[in-house]
Design a protein around this motif. Structure first.
Motif, PDB file in Angstrom:
ATOM      1  N   LEU A 220       0.806  -1.224   0.000  1.00  0.00           N
ATOM      2  CA  LEU A 220       0.000   0.000   0.000  1.00  0.00           C
ATOM      3  C   LEU A 220       0.840   1.276   0.000  1.00  0.00           C
ATOM      4  CD1 LEU A 220      -2.687  -1.086   2.616  1.00  0.00           C
ATOM      5  CD2 LEU A 220      -2.874  -1.109   0.124  1.00  0.00           C
ATOM      6  N   TYR A 221       2.146   1.149  -0.095  1.00  0.00           N
ATOM      7  CA  TYR A 221       3.052   2.289   0.071  1.00  0.00           C
ATOM      8  C   TYR A 221       2.708   3.469  -0.841  1.00  0.00           C
ATOM      9  CZ  TYR A 221       7.344   4.959   0.514  1.00  0.00           C
ATOM     10  OH  TYR A 221       8.239   5.975   0.735  1.00  0.00           O
ATOM     11  N   ILE A 222       2.614   3.245  -2.123  1.00  0.00           N
ATOM     12  CA  ILE A 222       2.378   4.346  -3.065  1.00  0.00           C
ATOM     13  C   ILE A 222       1.028   5.002  -2.800  1.00  0.00           C
ATOM     14  CG2 ILE A 222       1.999   4.906  -5.504  1.00  0.00           C
ATOM     15  CD1 ILE A 222       4.145   2.799  -6.145  1.00  0.00           C
ATOM     16  N   SER A 223       0.005   4.210  -2.545  1.00  0.00           N
ATOM     17  CA  SER A 223      -1.321   4.773  -2.286  1.00  0.00           C
ATOM     18  C   SER A 223      -1.326   5.648  -1.045  1.00  0.00           C
ATOM     19  CB  SER A 223      -2.344   3.650  -2.112  1.00  0.00           C
ATOM     20  OG  SER A 223      -2.426   2.879  -3.275  1.00  0.00           O
ATOM     21  N   ILE A 224      -0.728   5.173   0.024  1.00  0.00           N
ATOM     22  CA  ILE A 224      -0.735   5.933   1.277  1.00  0.00           C
ATOM     23  C   ILE A 224       0.113   7.199   1.154  1.00  0.00           C
ATOM     24  CG2 ILE A 224      -0.066   5.862   3.710  1.00  0.00           C
ATOM     25  CD1 ILE A 224      -0.934   2.915   3.700  1.00  0.00           C
ATOM     26  N   VAL A 225       1.245   7.114   0.494  1.00  0.00           N
ATOM     27  CA  VAL A 225       2.079   8.302   0.308  1.00  0.00           C
ATOM     28  C   VAL A 225       1.344   9.341  -0.543  1.00  0.00           C
ATOM     29  CG1 VAL A 225       4.199   9.166  -0.766  1.00  0.00           C
ATOM     30  CG2 VAL A 225       4.285   7.161   0.702  1.00  0.00           C
ATOM     31  N   LEU A 226       0.666   8.898  -1.592  1.00  0.00           N
ATOM     32  CA  LEU A 226      -0.093   9.835  -2.429  1.00  0.00           C
ATOM     33  C   LEU A 226      -1.211  10.516  -1.643  1.00  0.00           C
ATOM     34  CD1 LEU A 226      -0.285   7.983  -5.853  1.00  0.00           C
ATOM     35  CD2 LEU A 226       1.073   9.997  -5.264  1.00  0.00           C
ATOM     36  N   VAL A 227      -1.889   9.788  -0.785  1.00  0.00           N
ATOM     37  CA  VAL A 227      -2.927  10.395   0.061  1.00  0.00           C
ATOM     38  C   VAL A 227      -2.294  11.391   1.027  1.00  0.00           C
ATOM     39  CG1 VAL A 227      -4.605   9.917   1.900  1.00  0.00           C
ATOM     40  CG2 VAL A 227      -4.578   8.520  -0.155  1.00  0.00           C
ATOM     41  N   GLY A 228      -1.130  11.067   1.573  1.00  0.00           N
ATOM     42  CA  GLY A 228      -0.432  11.988   2.465  1.00  0.00           C
ATOM     43  C   GLY A 228       0.017  13.267   1.774  1.00  0.00           C
TER      44      GLY A 228
ATOM     45  N   LEU B 278      -5.448  19.428   7.660  1.00  0.00           N
ATOM     46  CA  LEU B 278      -5.066  18.452   6.639  1.00  0.00           C
ATOM     47  C   LEU B 278      -3.567  18.508   6.346  1.00  0.00           C
ATOM     48  CD1 LEU B 278      -8.030  18.846   4.135  1.00  0.00           C
ATOM     49  CD2 LEU B 278      -7.579  16.905   5.634  1.00  0.00           C
ATOM     50  N   PHE B 279      -3.018  19.712   6.381  1.00  0.00           N
ATOM     51  CA  PHE B 279      -1.595  19.906   6.123  1.00  0.00           C
ATOM     52  C   PHE B 279      -0.751  19.192   7.177  1.00  0.00           C
ATOM     53  CE2 PHE B 279       2.397  22.251   5.990  1.00  0.00           C
ATOM     54  CZ  PHE B 279       2.627  22.321   4.623  1.00  0.00           C
ATOM     55  N   VAL B 280      -1.138  19.343   8.458  1.00  0.00           N
ATOM     56  CA  VAL B 280      -0.418  18.668   9.547  1.00  0.00           C
ATOM     57  C   VAL B 280      -0.512  17.153   9.381  1.00  0.00           C
ATOM     58  CG1 VAL B 280      -0.418  18.244  12.040  1.00  0.00           C
ATOM     59  CG2 VAL B 280      -0.632  20.577  11.173  1.00  0.00           C
ATOM     60  N   ALA B 281      -1.704  16.657   9.068  1.00  0.00           N
ATOM     61  CA  ALA B 281      -1.865  15.218   8.846  1.00  0.00           C
ATOM     62  C   ALA B 281      -1.023  14.754   7.658  1.00  0.00           C
ATOM     63  CB  ALA B 281      -3.334  14.887   8.614  1.00  0.00           C
ATOM     64  N   GLY B 282      -0.950  15.559   6.615  1.00  0.00           N
ATOM     65  CA  GLY B 282      -0.142  15.213   5.451  1.00  0.00           C
ATOM     66  C   GLY B 282       1.341  15.174   5.761  1.00  0.00           C
ATOM     67  N   VAL B 283       1.803  16.137   6.559  1.00  0.00           N
ATOM     68  CA  VAL B 283       3.215  16.149   6.960  1.00  0.00           C
ATOM     69  C   VAL B 283       3.534  14.910   7.792  1.00  0.00           C
ATOM     70  CG1 VAL B 283       4.912  17.335   8.402  1.00  0.00           C
ATOM     71  CG2 VAL B 283       3.506  18.640   6.809  1.00  0.00           C
ATOM     72  N   LEU B 284       2.662  14.591   8.750  1.00  0.00           N
ATOM     73  CA  LEU B 284       2.892  13.406   9.589  1.00  0.00           C
ATOM     74  C   LEU B 284       2.894  12.127   8.759  1.00  0.00           C
ATOM     75  CD1 LEU B 284       0.779  14.248  12.760  1.00  0.00           C
ATOM     76  CD2 LEU B 284       3.257  14.111  12.584  1.00  0.00           C
ATOM     77  N   ALA B 285       1.931  11.989   7.865  1.00  0.00           N
ATOM     78  CA  ALA B 285       1.864  10.786   7.029  1.00  0.00           C
ATOM     79  C   ALA B 285       3.093  10.669   6.138  1.00  0.00           C
ATOM     80  CB  ALA B 285       0.595  10.814   6.175  1.00  0.00           C
ATOM     81  N   THR B 286       3.526  11.789   5.590  1.00  0.00           N
ATOM     82  CA  THR B 286       4.680  11.760   4.694  1.00  0.00           C
ATOM     83  C   THR B 286       5.966  11.453   5.446  1.00  0.00           C
ATOM     84  OG1 THR B 286       3.588  13.338   3.234  1.00  0.00           O
ATOM     85  CG2 THR B 286       5.966  13.095   2.985  1.00  0.00           C
ATOM     86  N   VAL B 287       6.147  12.077   6.600  1.00  0.00           N
ATOM     87  CA  VAL B 287       7.384  11.863   7.362  1.00  0.00           C
ATOM     88  C   VAL B 287       7.408  10.480   8.000  1.00  0.00           C
ATOM     89  CG1 VAL B 287       8.684  12.630   9.389  1.00  0.00           C
ATOM     90  CG2 VAL B 287       7.808  14.301   7.769  1.00  0.00           C
ATOM     91  N   VAL B 288       6.336  10.134   8.714  1.00  0.00           N
ATOM     92  CA  VAL B 288       6.330   8.860   9.441  1.00  0.00           C
ATOM     93  C   VAL B 288       6.275   7.682   8.484  1.00  0.00           C
ATOM     94  CG1 VAL B 288       5.005   7.434  11.053  1.00  0.00           C
ATOM     95  CG2 VAL B 288       5.350   9.851  11.528  1.00  0.00           C
ATOM     96  N   TYR B 289       5.336   7.718   7.580  1.00  0.00           N
ATOM     97  CA  TYR B 289       5.158   6.567   6.704  1.00  0.00           C
ATOM     98  C   TYR B 289       6.048   6.643   5.468  1.00  0.00           C
ATOM     99  CZ  TYR B 289       3.022   2.870   4.034  1.00  0.00           C
ATOM    100  OH  TYR B 289       2.837   1.744   3.310  1.00  0.00           O
ATOM    101  N   GLY B 290       5.951   7.742   4.749  1.00  0.00           N
ATOM    102  CA  GLY B 290       6.700   7.860   3.497  1.00  0.00           C
ATOM    103  C   GLY B 290       8.201   7.778   3.687  1.00  0.00           C
ATOM    104  N   VAL B 291       8.724   8.597   4.573  1.00  0.00           N
ATOM    105  CA  VAL B 291      10.172   8.632   4.801  1.00  0.00           C
ATOM    106  C   VAL B 291      10.597   7.536   5.786  1.00  0.00           C
ATOM    107  CG1 VAL B 291      12.069  10.056   5.653  1.00  0.00           C
ATOM    108  CG2 VAL B 291      10.274  11.087   4.273  1.00  0.00           C
TER     109      VAL B 291
END
Length: 131
Positions: A33-41, A73-86
């Motif tokens: 699910l990596y690409i999908s979750i990163v794109l949502v983030g 939404l921006f804060v949630a996106g930053v968290l999703a990108t940093v925690v999950y994406g990176v």
């Protein structure tokens, strides 16, 4: 998942899942699910400009960029990108770099990171992270 399996296993008089296999199964789902979750983030970072000068989110035009709703939404996106994406990708890279040395002496390491290693030949172990 591990704690749930231990609790339910105890109630049913069955052994719970092992930590290594629980981690491996969870990471395999995350990898799928990596690409999908990163794109949502990354959605909160994608704004387009209106003719009146305001901008809205591309996927949710009702959300005006720069408002309190967008900030949440921006804060949630930053968290999703940093925690999950990176974070997840970094863990995979580190495991891939350690794999040659660890797999020779540490069976537990191989069980933890099987989702990265099992599909590829021994001399091409690194493709799990590349793909």
């Amino acid at each position: 998942l591990y704690l749930v399996s231990q609790s339910v296993g105890g109630m049913l008089s069955r052994p719970g899942w092992k930590k290594t296999w629980t981690f491996n199964a969870t990471c395999q789902v995350w990898q799928a699910l990596y690409i999908s979750i990163v794109l949502v983030g990354l959605l909160p970072f994608q704004c387009y400009t209106h003719p009146n000068g305001e901008s809205s989110l591309t996927k949710f035009p009702a959300v005006v960029c720069g408002t309190s709703q967008h900030a949440a939404l921006f804060v949630a996106g930053v968290l999703a990108t940093v925690v999950y994406g990176v974070g997840f990708f970094s863990m995979c890279v580190i495991a891939t770099l350690k794999a040659p040395a660890q797999s020779a002496t540490n069976d537990t390491f191989v069980r933890f990171f099987r989702f990265l290693l099992y599909r590829f030949r021994v001399d091409r172990w690194y493709w799990g992270t590349v793909l």
